[in-house]
Design an enzyme around this catalytic site. Structure first.
Site, short mmCIF file in Angstrom:
data_model
loop_
_atom_site.label_atom_id
_atom_site.label_comp_id
_atom_site.label_asym_id
_atom_site.label_seq_id
_atom_site.Cartn_x
_atom_site.Cartn_y
_atom_site.Cartn_z
N LYS A 271 -39.10 49.05 -13.36
CA LYS A 271 -38.90 50.10 -12.35
C LYS A 271 -38.13 49.55 -11.15
O LYS A 271 -37.26 50.22 -10.60
CB LYS A 271 -40.25 50.68 -11.90
CG LYS A 271 -40.99 51.48 -12.94
CD LYS A 271 -40.21 52.66 -13.49
CE LYS A 271 -39.90 53.74 -12.48
NZ LYS A 271 -39.14 54.86 -13.09
N ASP B 136 -29.72 61.96 -24.21
CA ASP B 136 -30.35 60.64 -24.29
C ASP B 136 -29.73 59.77 -23.20
O ASP B 136 -28.54 59.43 -23.27
CB ASP B 136 -30.09 60.04 -25.69
CG ASP B 136 -30.72 58.67 -25.84
OD1 ASP B 136 -31.05 58.03 -24.81
OD2 ASP B 136 -30.86 58.21 -26.99
N TRP C 286 -49.83 57.65 -9.56
CA TRP C 286 -50.92 58.34 -10.26
C TRP C 286 -50.59 59.81 -10.49
O TRP C 286 -51.37 60.71 -10.09
CB TRP C 286 -52.23 58.20 -9.47
CG TRP C 286 -52.77 56.81 -9.33
CD1 TRP C 286 -52.10 55.64 -9.53
CD2 TRP C 286 -54.10 56.45 -8.94
NE1 TRP C 286 -52.93 54.57 -9.28
CE2 TRP C 286 -54.16 55.04 -8.93
CE3 TRP C 286 -55.24 57.17 -8.60
CZ2 TRP C 286 -55.32 54.35 -8.60
CZ3 TRP C 286 -56.39 56.48 -8.25
CH2 TRP C 286 -56.44 55.08 -8.25
N GLY D 74 -40.86 65.94 -19.69
CA GLY D 74 -41.96 65.11 -19.17
C GLY D 74 -42.70 65.86 -18.07
O GLY D 74 -42.28 66.94 -17.65
N GLN D 75 -43.79 65.26 -17.58
CA GLN D 75 -44.59 66.04 -16.63
C GLN D 75 -43.86 66.29 -15.31
O GLN D 75 -43.89 67.41 -14.78
CB GLN D 75 -45.98 65.44 -16.40
CG GLN D 75 -46.03 64.01 -15.99
CD GLN D 75 -47.46 63.59 -15.59
OE1 GLN D 75 -48.32 64.42 -15.31
NE2 GLN D 75 -47.70 62.29 -15.55
N ASP E 167 -45.30 53.05 -7.58
CA ASP E 167 -46.08 52.08 -6.80
C ASP E 167 -46.14 50.72 -7.50
O ASP E 167 -46.47 49.72 -6.87
CB ASP E 167 -47.49 52.61 -6.60
CG ASP E 167 -48.15 53.00 -7.92
OD1 ASP E 167 -47.62 53.90 -8.60
OD2 ASP E 167 -49.17 52.39 -8.30
N TYR F 21 -43.60 46.61 -16.70
CA TYR F 21 -43.31 47.97 -16.26
C TYR F 21 -42.80 47.97 -14.82
O TYR F 21 -41.76 48.57 -14.51
CB TYR F 21 -44.58 48.85 -16.39
CG TYR F 21 -44.39 50.23 -15.81
CD1 TYR F 21 -43.57 51.16 -16.44
CD2 TYR F 21 -45.00 50.59 -14.61
CE1 TYR F 21 -43.38 52.43 -15.90
CE2 TYR F 21 -44.81 51.85 -14.06
CZ TYR F 21 -44.00 52.76 -14.71
OH TYR F 21 -43.80 54.01 -14.16
N1 LIG Z 1 -46.82 58.96 -14.63
C1 LIG Z 1 -47.15 58.37 -13.50
O1 LIG Z 1 -48.33 58.16 -13.17
C2 LIG Z 1 -46.06 57.93 -12.55
C3 LIG Z 1 -46.42 57.36 -11.34
C4 LIG Z 1 -45.41 56.98 -10.45
C5 LIG Z 1 -44.09 57.16 -10.79
N2 LIG Z 1 -43.76 57.70 -11.98
C6 LIG Z 1 -42.35 57.84 -12.31
O2 LIG Z 1 -41.99 59.19 -12.47
C7 LIG Z 1 -40.99 59.33 -13.48
C8 LIG Z 1 -41.41 60.40 -14.46
O3 LIG Z 1 -42.72 60.16 -14.89
P1 LIG Z 1 -43.49 61.23 -15.77
O4 LIG Z 1 -44.94 60.97 -15.60
O5 LIG Z 1 -42.93 62.57 -15.54
O6 LIG Z 1 -43.07 60.73 -17.21
P2 LIG Z 1 -43.27 61.38 -18.63
O7 LIG Z 1 -44.17 62.57 -18.58
O8 LIG Z 1 -43.60 60.26 -19.57
O9 LIG Z 1 -41.80 61.89 -18.94
C9 LIG Z 1 -40.76 61.03 -19.23
C10 LIG Z 1 -39.77 61.80 -20.05
O10 LIG Z 1 -38.67 60.93 -20.34
C11 LIG Z 1 -38.23 61.29 -21.62
N3 LIG Z 1 -37.42 60.27 -22.26
C12 LIG Z 1 -37.82 59.17 -22.93
N4 LIG Z 1 -36.74 58.51 -23.41
C13 LIG Z 1 -35.65 59.23 -23.05
C14 LIG Z 1 -34.27 59.07 -23.27
N5 LIG Z 1 -33.78 58.02 -23.95
N6 LIG Z 1 -33.43 59.99 -22.75
C15 LIG Z 1 -33.90 61.06 -22.06
N7 LIG Z 1 -35.20 61.27 -21.84
C16 LIG Z 1 -36.07 60.35 -22.32
C17 LIG Z 1 -39.51 61.52 -22.39
O11 LIG Z 1 -39.22 62.27 -23.56
P3 LIG Z 1 -40.08 62.05 -24.90
O12 LIG Z 1 -41.49 62.47 -24.54
O13 LIG Z 1 -39.41 62.94 -25.87
O14 LIG Z 1 -40.00 60.60 -25.24
C18 LIG Z 1 -40.32 62.29 -21.39
O15 LIG Z 1 -40.12 63.68 -21.51
C19 LIG Z 1 -40.83 57.95 -14.10
O16 LIG Z 1 -39.69 57.35 -13.56
C20 LIG Z 1 -42.06 57.20 -13.64
O17 LIG Z 1 -41.82 55.83 -13.51
C21 LIG Z 1 -44.72 58.10 -12.88
#
Ligand SMILES: NC(=O)c1ccc[n+]([C@@H]2O[C@H](COP(=O)([O-])OP(=O)(O)OC[C@H]3O[C@@H](n4cnc5c(N)ncnc54)[C@H](OP(=O)(O)O)[C@@H]3O)[C@@H](O)[C@H]2O)c1
Length: 301
Positions: free
Chosen positions: A135, A42, A156, A15-16, A108, A131
């Site tokens: 969280k 997983d 964000w 993930g990012q 947030d 969501y």
């Molecule tokens: N994105 C935002 O704007 C944002 C803002 C605030 C906080 N956050 C928090 O930051 C964290 C990471 O966000 P992100 O943006 O990096 O998310 P992301 O890019 O969607 O990455 C999430 C990763 O989790 C993996 N995943 C899904 N199901 C899984 C499983 N069962 N076992 C292991 N891995 C699994 C996904 O893999 P697949 O792609 O293969 O499904 C993906 O690589 C999250 O907790 C999120 O709530 C995000």
């Protein structure tokens, strides 16, 4: 002086944020990095989580796995709860049994967004949708199952990979003359690489004996709106590409039909992380310039 590197195990490493943390840590000899994507671990499968932690015995686990789709969460609440609430419980319980501290990423969206001035870690949580509820439950589970935890709430997130606002805006700007940006929701964009720097800086301090477990806020410096962020992305990209878009119009969030209600103020106050760890917010604009430049370095249009 020789020292053993600090072993960090990263879940959701494709993930990012997982990718940014792994990539940043791999360039620092302080760390030994074990990045595991969904296929490799997983996080919803308790026995596998226990077996993997037992095998690697990391010094820290960083949980970057998650279900980050606010609208889809309304339609698929079980999936959101499984990944954002139950999986953190599984990981924290395994960490608790093996006495491995956990760093967990949160959002947030645990707030309702009604405080125009923004939120501190002491403010009451009040999620608006599935969501945010998932969280928040994930945070509570981590707190309950592993007292030696760090929860970092951010907002964000953007980077040059994955599903995020920066890349979505670039794609839209290539395809449309007219774009809309919501101008009544305020927040602070945060580069995933900036968040990586923060998470790793915290782990370094913990490894040197800081006992500062708990919840922290971190986001990029400068409050903006989605409209403002959209303008900044387009301006940065125009240095590299002749984009199709010639007009960006502000729009009210009520006119954008989304399934999930979103917080109108996503501003996270970051005084605690400064006071405890000395970590300052970095401006998201400079990170945006760098990531857009990197994006055009990778792909050719
Ligand atoms: N994105 C935002 O704007 C944002 C803002 C605030 C906080 N956050 C928090 O930051 C964290 C990471 O966000 P992100 O943006 O990096 O998310 P992301 O890019 O969607 O990455 C999430 C990763 O989790 C993996 N995943 C899904 N199901 C899984 C499983 N069962 N076992 C292991 N891995 C699994 C996904 O893999 P697949 O792609 O293969 O499904 C993906 O690589 C999250 O907790 C999120 O709530 C995000």
């Amino acid at each position: 002086m020789q020292f053993d590197p600090v072993k960090i195990l990263i879940t959701g490493a494709d993930g990012q944020s997982g990718f940014a943390i792994a990539r940043t840590a791999e360039q620092d000899s302080f760390f030994e990095v074990i990045p595991l994507n969904r296929k490799q671990l997983d996080v919803t499968q308790a026995e596998k989580v226990v077996a993997v932690l037992d095998r690697y015995l990391p010094d820290y686990v960083i949980n970057c796995a998650g279900f980050n789709f606010a609208d889809r969460a309304e339609r698929e609440p079980h999936k959101a709860m499984l990944l954002n609430a139950e999986a953190p419980r599984i990981i924290a319980a395994a960490c608790g049994d093996l006495s491995i501290p956990i760093v967990h990423l949160s959002s947030d969206y645990v707030f309702d967004g009604h405080y125009a001035s923004g939120y501190t870690e002491l403010d009451e949580t009040q999620p608006l949708g599935v969501y945010g509820h998932s969280k928040l439950q994930g945070e509570l589970n981590v707190q309950q199952y592993m007292p030696r935890h760090i929860i970092v709430r951010s907002s964000w997130l953007f980077s040059d990979r994955g599903n995020n606002f920066m890349l979505r805006t670039l794609n839209e700007a290539r395809e449309n003359n007219l774009m809309y940006g919501v101008d009544d929701r305020r927040g602070c964009p945060t580069s995933a690489f900036d968040l990586a720097r923060v998470v790793l800086a915290i782990i370094k301090q913990l490894s040197c004996g800081a006992e500062a477990w708990g919840t922290y806020h971190y986001c990029g410096a400068e409050v903006t709106t989605r409209y403002g962020f959209c303008e900044a992305v387009v301006a940065a990209a125009r240095q590299f590409e002749d984009l199709k878009v010639d007009q960006i119009k502000p729009i009210a969030s009520k006119d954008l039909m989304t399934e999930a209600e979103r917080p109108s103020t996503s501003v996270l106050k970051c005084h605690k992380i400064l006071n405890i760890f000395g970590i300052r917010q970095r401006p998201w604009r400079s990170e945006l310039q760098r990531l857009v430049r990197d994006h055009y370095g990778q792909v050719h249009y």
